[in-house]
Design a protein around this motif. Structure first.
Motif, short mmCIF file in Angstrom:
data_model
loop_
_atom_site.label_atom_id
_atom_site.label_comp_id
_atom_site.label_asym_id
_atom_site.label_seq_id
_atom_site.Cartn_x
_atom_site.Cartn_y
_atom_site.Cartn_z
N ALA A 1 27.40 36.42 61.81
CA ALA A 1 26.51 36.81 60.72
C ALA A 1 25.98 38.21 60.98
CB ALA A 1 25.34 35.83 60.62
N ASN B 1 31.91 31.88 63.65
CA ASN B 1 31.22 32.62 62.59
C ASN B 1 30.38 33.74 63.19
OD1 ASN B 1 28.36 32.81 61.03
ND2 ASN B 1 30.06 32.63 59.60
N TRP C 1 34.34 34.87 59.33
CA TRP C 1 34.90 33.62 59.85
C TRP C 1 36.22 33.86 60.55
CZ3 TRP C 1 32.11 29.19 59.61
CH2 TRP C 1 31.05 29.14 58.69
N SER D 1 28.95 37.39 56.24
CA SER D 1 29.35 36.30 57.11
C SER D 1 30.84 36.40 57.34
CB SER D 1 29.00 34.95 56.46
OG SER D 1 29.23 33.89 57.36
#
Length: 115
Positions: A98, A96, A105, A103
């Motif tokens: 941020a 992940n 993935w 966000s």
């Protein structure tokens, strides 16, 4: 478009080690934080470890002392070194990133620990 690509999962016996890698299409330091999460069958995705842009790390209690998160800035890659693996570590591991309120993935990589 930001891409995160994980690698390094596999099958290992209990007590063994694996190293996961997550390579990103943007600079690692451009993220506020990067981390690893995992999801076992029938369970919610949960935090494993994070590393902030400043280098601070955070770990789930269940992996403290066994897992280490690190990064190679030049390679835009974040690693998760997993030692003394247990069957309960079996899960899909997701990288992940941020970035402010966004966000990102990866697609996930399977880790299976046999007893």
């Amino acid at each position: 478009q930001v891409q995160l690509v994980e690698s390094g999962g596999g099958l290992v016996q209990a007590g063994g080690s694996l190293r996961l890698s997550c390579t990103t299409s943007r600079r690692v330091l451009s993220f506020n934080a990067m981390g690893w999460f995992r999801q076992a069958p029938g369970k919610q995705r949960g935090l494993v470890a994070t590393i902030s842009s400043g280098g601070s790390t955070n770990y789930a209690d269940s992996v403290k002392g066994r897992f280490t998160i690190s990064r190679d800035i030049a390679k835009n890659t974040v690693y998760l070194q997993m030692n003394t693996l247990k069957p309960e570590d079996t899960a899909v591991y997701y990288c992940n990133g941020a970035y402010h309120n966004l966000s990102y993935w990866g697609q996930g990589t399977q880790v299976t620990v046999s007893s």
